[in-house]
Design a protein around this motif. Structure first.
Motif, PDB file in Angstrom:
ATOM      1  N   SER A 118      -1.673   2.318   7.008  1.00  0.00           N
ATOM      2  CA  SER A 118      -1.731   2.531   8.456  1.00  0.00           C
ATOM      3  C   SER A 118      -2.664   1.522   9.126  1.00  0.00           C
ATOM      4  O   SER A 118      -2.338   0.959  10.175  1.00  0.00           O
ATOM      5  N   LYS A 119      -3.802   1.279   8.516  1.00  0.00           N
ATOM      6  CA  LYS A 119      -4.753   0.293   9.068  1.00  0.00           C
ATOM      7  C   LYS A 119      -4.149  -1.111   9.048  1.00  0.00           C
ATOM      8  O   LYS A 119      -4.298  -1.876  10.010  1.00  0.00           O
ATOM      9  N   GLU A 120      -3.482  -1.444   7.959  1.00  0.00           N
ATOM     10  CA  GLU A 120      -2.831  -2.761   7.868  1.00  0.00           C
ATOM     11  C   GLU A 120      -1.728  -2.896   8.920  1.00  0.00           C
ATOM     12  O   GLU A 120      -1.543  -3.967   9.493  1.00  0.00           O
ATOM     13  N   ASP A 155      -5.422  10.501  -3.376  1.00  0.00           N
ATOM     14  CA  ASP A 155      -5.110   9.094  -3.612  1.00  0.00           C
ATOM     15  C   ASP A 155      -3.966   8.651  -2.702  1.00  0.00           C
ATOM     16  O   ASP A 155      -4.013   7.581  -2.095  1.00  0.00           O
ATOM     17  N   PHE A 156      -2.929   9.485  -2.601  1.00  0.00           N
ATOM     18  CA  PHE A 156      -1.799   9.213  -1.710  1.00  0.00           C
ATOM     19  C   PHE A 156      -2.297   9.026  -0.275  1.00  0.00           C
ATOM     20  O   PHE A 156      -1.944   8.051   0.394  1.00  0.00           O
ATOM     21  N   LEU A 157      -3.136   9.952   0.184  1.00  0.00           N
ATOM     22  CA  LEU A 157      -3.679   9.881   1.545  1.00  0.00           C
ATOM     23  C   LEU A 157      -4.484   8.601   1.749  1.00  0.00           C
ATOM     24  O   LEU A 157      -4.340   7.920   2.766  1.00  0.00           O
ATOM     25  N   HIS A 158      -5.316   8.279   0.783  1.00  0.00           N
ATOM     26  CA  HIS A 158      -6.154   7.075   0.892  1.00  0.00           C
ATOM     27  C   HIS A 158      -5.292   5.817   1.037  1.00  0.00           C
ATOM     28  O   HIS A 158      -5.527   4.987   1.928  1.00  0.00           O
ATOM     29  N   LYS A 159      -4.267   5.682   0.191  1.00  0.00           N
ATOM     30  CA  LYS A 159      -3.414   4.489   0.230  1.00  0.00           C
ATOM     31  C   LYS A 159      -2.566   4.444   1.499  1.00  0.00           C
ATOM     32  O   LYS A 159      -2.372   3.378   2.084  1.00  0.00           O
ATOM     33  N   MET A 160      -2.080   5.595   1.944  1.00  0.00           N
ATOM     34  CA  MET A 160      -1.308   5.626   3.192  1.00  0.00           C
ATOM     35  C   MET A 160      -2.213   5.298   4.387  1.00  0.00           C
ATOM     36  O   MET A 160      -1.763   4.658   5.343  1.00  0.00           O
ATOM     37  N   SER A 161      -3.470   5.716   4.323  1.00  0.00           N
ATOM     38  CA  SER A 161      -4.420   5.375   5.390  1.00  0.00           C
ATOM     39  C   SER A 161      -4.648   3.873   5.441  1.00  0.00           C
ATOM     40  O   SER A 161      -4.735   3.282   6.524  1.00  0.00           O
ATOM     41  N   ILE A 162      -4.741   3.251   4.285  1.00  0.00           N
ATOM     42  CA  ILE A 162      -4.898   1.788   4.240  1.00  0.00           C
ATOM     43  C   ILE A 162      -3.649   1.120   4.804  1.00  0.00           C
ATOM     44  O   ILE A 162      -3.746   0.173   5.593  1.00  0.00           O
ATOM     45  N   ASN A 187       0.821  -1.215   0.000  1.00  0.00           N
ATOM     46  CA  ASN A 187       0.000   0.000   0.000  1.00  0.00           C
ATOM     47  C   ASN A 187       0.853   1.263   0.000  1.00  0.00           C
ATOM     48  O   ASN A 187       0.483   2.266  -0.615  1.00  0.00           O
ATOM     49  N   VAL A 188       1.997   1.224   0.656  1.00  0.00           N
ATOM     50  CA  VAL A 188       2.930   2.355   0.599  1.00  0.00           C
ATOM     51  C   VAL A 188       3.409   2.548  -0.833  1.00  0.00           C
ATOM     52  O   VAL A 188       3.451   3.675  -1.339  1.00  0.00           O
ATOM     53  N   GLN A 189       3.748   1.457  -1.504  1.00  0.00           N
ATOM     54  CA  GLN A 189       4.168   1.536  -2.913  1.00  0.00           C
ATOM     55  C   GLN A 189       3.063   2.154  -3.771  1.00  0.00           C
ATOM     56  O   GLN A 189       3.332   3.010  -4.617  1.00  0.00           O
ATOM     57  N   ASP A 190       1.818   1.705  -3.553  1.00  0.00           N
ATOM     58  CA  ASP A 190       0.678   2.276  -4.285  1.00  0.00           C
ATOM     59  C   ASP A 190       0.536   3.763  -4.008  1.00  0.00           C
ATOM     60  O   ASP A 190       0.244   4.543  -4.906  1.00  0.00           O
ATOM     61  N   ALA A 191       0.725   4.147  -2.765  1.00  0.00           N
ATOM     62  CA  ALA A 191       0.595   5.562  -2.390  1.00  0.00           C
ATOM     63  C   ALA A 191       1.635   6.410  -3.100  1.00  0.00           C
ATOM     64  O   ALA A 191       1.327   7.488  -3.618  1.00  0.00           O
ATOM     65  N   ILE A 192       2.857   5.911  -3.131  1.00  0.00           N
ATOM     66  CA  ILE A 192       3.941   6.654  -3.775  1.00  0.00           C
ATOM     67  C   ILE A 192       3.628   6.871  -5.262  1.00  0.00           C
ATOM     68  O   ILE A 192       3.942   7.907  -5.820  1.00  0.00           O
ATOM     69  N   ALA A 193       2.971   5.902  -5.864  1.00  0.00           N
ATOM     70  CA  ALA A 193       2.608   5.995  -7.279  1.00  0.00           C
ATOM     71  C   ALA A 193       1.251   6.672  -7.484  1.00  0.00           C
ATOM     72  O   ALA A 193       0.756   6.728  -8.599  1.00  0.00           O
ATOM     73  N   ASN A 238       1.167   7.100  10.787  1.00  0.00           N
ATOM     74  CA  ASN A 238       0.219   8.029  11.417  1.00  0.00           C
ATOM     75  C   ASN A 238       0.649   9.471  11.202  1.00  0.00           C
ATOM     76  O   ASN A 238      -0.184  10.349  10.935  1.00  0.00           O
ATOM     77  N   SER A 239       1.932   9.718  11.293  1.00  0.00           N
ATOM     78  CA  SER A 239       2.455  11.061  11.072  1.00  0.00           C
ATOM     79  C   SER A 239       2.238  11.507   9.627  1.00  0.00           C
ATOM     80  O   SER A 239       1.830  12.646   9.371  1.00  0.00           O
ATOM     81  N   ILE A 240       2.504  10.619   8.687  1.00  0.00           N
ATOM     82  CA  ILE A 240       2.297  10.937   7.267  1.00  0.00           C
ATOM     83  C   ILE A 240       0.831  11.253   7.009  1.00  0.00           C
ATOM     84  O   ILE A 240       0.498  12.269   6.382  1.00  0.00           O
TER      85      ILE A 240
END
Length: 119
Positions: free
Chosen positions: A68-70, A59-66, A47-53, A106-108
């Motif tokens: 974080s949940k994982e 979209d970045f926030l959504h993927k980083m939130s996922i 998910n971090v990789q997806d966020a970076i892309a 969480n910080s991101i």
């Protein structure tokens, strides 16, 4: 040359650690929780990789939130393995690594949310 990305590197290294723990669990005949751990622990980095892309800040926030949940789910499985004493493993190593990842994610998420809210 690609610049270093702390969370990308940490989550990839952690995924390798999770794979090792999965192997330990299997060798000690624990098959159920270890599969949950393997799925969530390797999903963080994906998910971090997806966020970076990502194609936008949202979209970045959504993927980083996922991610974080994982990470928090992974924290749960590690704690469950630790408290149940089903498997012998280096609990401190795993707990410290996942806590560090949770804190960074969480910080991101918080920083990006604040940035988007101020627009």
């Amino acid at each position: 040359m690609q610049k270093d990305n702390l969370i990308k590197d940490k989550t990839f290294s952690f995924a390798l650690l999770v794979i090792e723990l999965y192997k330990i669990c299997k060798s000690q005949n624990e098959f159920v929780i270890s599969k949950q751990l393997l799925r969530s622990g390797t999903s963080i980095g994906a998910n971090v990789q997806d966020a970076i892309a990502g194609f936008s800040e949202k979209d970045f926030l959504h993927k980083m939130s996922i991610a974080s949940k994982e990470a928090r789910e992974t924290q749960y499985w590690i704690e469950l393995l630790s408290q149940s004493k089903m498997v012998q493993f280096d609990e401190i190593l795993y707990k410290n690594e996942i806590q560090s990842i949770v804190n960074i994610l969480n910080s991101i998420v918080k920083t990006v949310q604040q940035k988007l809210n101020s627009k």
